[in-house]
Every structure is written in C-alpha cells, then in structure tokens.
Design an enzyme around this catalytic site. Structure first.
Site, PDB file in Angstrom:
ATOM      1  N   HIS A 124      30.847  32.842  29.649  1.00  0.00           N
ATOM      2  CA  HIS A 124      31.427  31.536  29.989  1.00  0.00           C
ATOM      3  C   HIS A 124      30.384  30.482  29.609  1.00  0.00           C
ATOM      4  CE1 HIS A 124      32.825  28.284  32.651  1.00  0.00           C
ATOM      5  NE2 HIS A 124      33.945  28.950  32.837  1.00  0.00           N
ATOM      6  N   ASP A 201      26.101  36.849  35.868  1.00  0.00           N
ATOM      7  CA  ASP A 201      27.133  35.898  36.282  1.00  0.00           C
ATOM      8  C   ASP A 201      28.244  36.707  36.963  1.00  0.00           C
ATOM      9  OD1 ASP A 201      29.367  34.291  36.491  1.00  0.00           O
ATOM     10  OD2 ASP A 201      29.332  33.586  34.419  1.00  0.00           O
ATOM     11  N   GLN A 204      33.441  36.285  38.260  1.00  0.00           N
ATOM     12  CA  GLN A 204      34.712  37.018  38.180  1.00  0.00           C
ATOM     13  C   GLN A 204      34.605  38.411  38.800  1.00  0.00           C
ATOM     14  OE1 GLN A 204      37.480  35.671  37.321  1.00  0.00           O
ATOM     15  NE2 GLN A 204      36.688  33.773  36.461  1.00  0.00           N
ATOM     16  N   LYS A 227      36.465  30.863  43.951  1.00  0.00           N
ATOM     17  CA  LYS A 227      37.215  31.911  43.245  1.00  0.00           C
ATOM     18  C   LYS A 227      37.464  33.116  44.147  1.00  0.00           C
ATOM     19  CE  LYS A 227      35.328  30.833  38.645  1.00  0.00           C
ATOM     20  NZ  LYS A 227      36.377  30.041  38.026  1.00  0.00           N
ATOM     21  N   CYS A 367      36.661  28.205  28.532  1.00  0.00           N
ATOM     22  CA  CYS A 367      35.222  27.918  28.522  1.00  0.00           C
ATOM     23  C   CYS A 367      34.425  29.065  27.907  1.00  0.00           C
ATOM     24  CB  CYS A 367      34.700  27.595  29.921  1.00  0.00           C
ATOM     25  SG  CYS A 367      35.406  26.099  30.611  1.00  0.00           S
TER      26      CYS A 367
END
Lengths: 408, 124
Positions: A124, A201, A204, A227, A367
């Site tokens: 991302h 990261d 997700q 999220k 993104c």
C-alpha cells in the site's frame, strides 16, 4: 455453529446494516477500506464521553484517573489481542499510516548514504511513500521485492536483494488488493540474519487473523483501529521493546518527556516516549471494545467465516463470463478480499452501478499503484468481507456483477 | 440505469477518440483518485482548434466528457475552447454527476486547458 452463520448472528450488532441504499438493504462489502462498528463500540465511546472524559496521565482528579485507567486498559487489551510480550511495546498512533511514518522517521534518521531499504511491489502507498521520503532524505537506496505469478512475492529475489546494506525490510502481512498472506515470519528470520530490522504492515491482517507478535519475529507491526471494528483516528505501532528502547522519539511535545530544561530534555519511558500530546483517548476506549468484541467471537472462527465467504465469492465471480479475478486461487489461505475486473467495464463504473443496487465495493488502484502497474491494469473492483458478511450478500454481488456489461 | 443515455452512447461510440498526427498541442494527465489517464491532442490553424482527439484509460463518465467536450470546441478559437465550464459539458451529457465523480468530468477539461495554454494565440 457452521462458520457462515456467524455473520447472521453478528448482523444485529451493527446498526448501520439496517439502513437502505437506493431502496435496497445495504450490502457493505468494503470493510477492507473501513469496517462498520458494532453497537458495543459505539456505546463504549458514548459512555466514555458521558461519564469519564478528562485528559489522561497528569489529571489529579477522579475523571482524569478514570480516563487514564480506561486509556491504559485499552493498551493492555491490545497487547493481549496481538500477543505482544509487554505493554511497553504498544504505542497508540492515529492509524497504520502514522505508525509506519513514525518508524520511517526514527529509523530513517539512522540511515547513511548507501544504506538500503527493502519494500515489496505489493505495498500500500502508506508502506512505500514514507520509505521513499526517508531514502531521499538520507541518500539511501530503496529496493523492491517483485511480485511473481500475479500474486506472490518472489522469495528468491527477496533473499538476493537482502544484503549487508539492508537496514530495514518493510512488508505487508496481507495484501489489500490480492489478499495474499505473505510469509512474514520466514522473511523476518532471513532479514534478521542479514542484520536488518523488519516492519510489517498489518492493516489487513489484524482484523482477520489471530496474531502472535511475540512469535512472529517482526520488530515493528502497524495496524489501524477503524479496519477492525474500532473507531477512526486510532492505530497501533507494536515495537519490540529492545528495538523501541534504543530509538529516539519521532515527535516532541508534552507527555513524551521525564524532565525538561530549556536546551534539552530527558525522554519518557516506553511507550509514552512515542505518544506526544493528548492521545486519542475515546478512540482507544472504542478500540478496546472492538478487540473485546472480536475476542468474544474468537479470531479463529472469524478467520474461518471470512475465508469461507471469500472462497464463495471467488467461485461465484469466476463462474461469470468476462470476469478476471486477482490474487491466490481458491483453496489457498488468504485475506478477506476479492479483487476482480469485468471485461470492458472500468472499476469506477462498475462500483457506481453496484451502488445503485445497494452494494458497496471498492474501486480503483487501492493505493497500490506499483502493483497495478505490475498487473498491467488501471484498477480493480474489490469486495471485502467482515464478521457480519453473509452468503446472501455474496450471491447479490454475483448477480449484480453479471448485469454490469448490459448496464453500460 | 446509473448513467444517462448520452454518457453510455458516447462511451460505446466515441466520435473524437483517437490521435492527431504531429499535433500542435497535446497534454496528458491522471486523476489521482482513480489513476485514470487521458490525453488530448490538438490541431490548431490560425488560432482556431481545427481538430482534436482524446485517448487514454478512463471510466465512462471521463471518456464521455472528453468526447462531448471535443465536439463542443472543435472549430472554435483556442481561447474559447480552453474556457468551457464543466456545467456546460454536464448539461450536454444530460447527466446528474455526483460530487465523487465530478473530477471524472473535469479531468478532460483541465487537460484541454493545459494543452491549449501552452500555445500562444496569434493576434486577431
């Protein structure tokens, strides 16, 4: 209880799911961009503001003590949820993006010309641009692990790119486009063997997978509250204590110091060294409620439910003429996103037509423009799933997608 | 139907899609929101936009906007062509454009403006 009925059971907890869009019950299939909030989270925030709000840490009064306790309890809840060793390792930020920028700044300052930062082609932008800035400022070199076969990191290339000058590897746990779950533990071992730090990261991953950060081996792990059923404006930077401890603060202000003179200051202990200013208190309280909600459902069950829906969506969409799916094939364990395109239909047109049927999906480059360039496309449609998603929504999506070409 | 008949028709059957060989003016830009890319190439004769074509990778609204815009401006003086307001294009598209899609309409307008502003208009 079979996994698919978890969604049915959860739906009543999400007030927004009772509204309609263009006359249809909303089918919210955009949780990967931002999840909806259960009543328990909304009420926790409201209760905090109605009963306990004050500034934290230095208020010598009852409300301040209550607010501090709630805020710090939220840290403990997050620590337990992600399997970190200690509360010192949990830094609250505004979100994943701020958490990554924080690391890019503090680690970036230690880079010297010729040092290397290793990212991947499936990042991302939030795990790419901060490293571009850090490398530009310090004369360091940014390298990227390529994506092979359209959805997996080329691990041979990763090992070749890891070298004596690699200072940090920044990689996503789960791709926000492809749903690919990267072997981050294996990558962390290789990076550490090469003397590099590792940032993962987890934006997700944290909403969908049971995490064990103590076992994962990453030095940093970043994710967002919004999220994972929590409010906007809060995120988490996990940092391995021995790594965080030797880093200078990213930003200055109140709260992050022990003692201040006009020309110098002594930094506060972890984790407050990295939390200058009044933190997002209500948001932390809301995040704690979200974590409790997910814990009550049980993350293994959440994962199983979402993977089942993802598989159903892959199968239903793959059966339609003109549909191209991206990401690992059905059967491979993956995140709760399904990116796809319909021949002759621009993703934004597809999303606009689906919206007309009350179906909310994401459209565009997500993104992740370098990944789009690698795939040779402008963008995709993307459906993503959450605890409240149900099979009937997958069927509605497939039916609506089958009409796209006729509608344009 | 989500889109107007005019938008769907222009998207399926564009009149001004293509390229101009050796154009006197050309510009290309992207919509940062969606990554859409559109290029407009212009033939200019004595201060008049005598022909123009668009191509690129874009959604139906953006493609229809570009096509309609060029139909509206070909044959006009370059300074007039560079000053068409979005509202005029939307009116011709017979469409209601939601705020999130307004940039899809305006991207071709700003691309044409940039292409033409690089060309000096001759004295009249």
């Amino acid at each position: 209880m079979s996994p698919v009925t978890l969604g049915e059971r959860c739906r009543a907890d999400f007030p927004i799911l009772s509204r309609t869009v263009h006359g249809y019950p909303v089918a919210y299939l955009d949780s990967a961009a931002s999840s909806q909030k259960p009543r328990q989270v909304i009420e926790a925030i409201q209760r905090y503001y109605e009963r306990s709000h004050a500034n934290v840490h230095r208020s010598i009064h009852t409300l301040g003590e209550e607010a501090t306790e709630l805020y710090e309890n939220a840290r403990d809840a997050v620590r337990a949820f992600i399997g970190a060793r200690s509360r010192e390792e949990i830094v609250f930020t505004r979100g994943t993006t701020e958490a990554i920028n924080l690391v890019a700044q503090v680690v970036g300052r230690t880079l010297v010309p010729g040092d290397e930062v290793l990212v991947t082609e499936m990042e991302h932008h939030s795990n790419l641009i901060p490293w571009q800035l850090a490398c530009r400022d310090r004369g360091a070199v940014l390298r990227a692990v390529p994506v092979r076969d359209g959805c997996h990191l080329d691990l041979d290339a990763f090992r070749r790119l890891l070298g004596g000058r690699t200072r940090i590897v920044a990689v996503t746990h789960v791709s926000n486009v492809l749903g690919t779950i990267n072997p981050v533990a294996e990558m962390a071992r290789a990076a550490h063997a090469a003397g590099a730090l590792v940032l993962v990261d987890g934006a997700q991953a944290a909403p969908h997978l049971a995490l064990d950060l103590a076992g994962l081996g990453a030095d940093f792990y970043a994710f967002s509250g919004h999220k994972m059923l929590g409010p906007t404006g809060i995120g988490v930077l996990y940092g391995r204590q021995e790594v965080l401890d030797r880093l200078e603060p990213a930003w200055g202000g109140g709260e992050m110091i022990k003692e201040v003179w006009i020309d110098r200051a002594q930094w506060n202990d972890l984790p407050w060294r990295f939390e200058p200013g009044t933190p997002p208190i209500a948001e932390a309280v809301g995040l704690a409620a979200a974590v409790e909600y997910l814990d009550t459902l049980g993350m293994p069950r959440v994962t199983a439910h979402e993977q089942e829906l993802t598989r159903l969506a892959q199968e239903a969409l793959a059966a339609l003429p003109g549909v191209t799916l991206y990401g690992p094939p059905p059967g491979e364990r993956r995140g709760a996103v399904v990116a796809f395109n319909v021949e002759g239909i621009h993703p934004h047109d597809g999303a606009a037509i689906l919206d007309e049927a009350g179906i909310a999906v994401r459209a565009g480059h997500h993104c992740a423009q370098p990944l789009m360039k690698r795939l040779g496309i402008v963008g995709t449609l993307r459906a993503s799933f959450c605890v409240h998603s149900i099979q009937a929504e997958v069927e509605r999506l497939a039916r609506a997608v089958s009409t796209l070409q006729a509608q344009l | 139907m989500v889109y107007s008949t005019v938008i769907r028709d222009r998207f399926r059957h564009p009149r001004f899609r293509g390229r101009i060989p050796e154009p006197q003016a050309a510009f290309e830009d992207v919509n940062p929101l969606c990554g859409d890319r559109i290029r407009i190439e212009c033939r200019i004769v004595n201060g008049t936009l005598s022909d123009a074509r668009h191509h690129g990778d874009s959604c139906a609204i953006c493609a229809a906007s570009a096509d309609m815009l060029l139909e509206m401006v070909v044959g006009r003086a370059t300074d007039e062509a560079a000053a068409v307001p979005a509202a005029a294009v939307i009116e011709r598209l017979e469409a209601e454009i939601r705020p999130t899609r307004m940039r899809c309409v305006t991207l071709p307008i700003s691309v044409l403006h940039s292409a033409l502003s690089a060309v000096k208009a001759p004295p009249r």
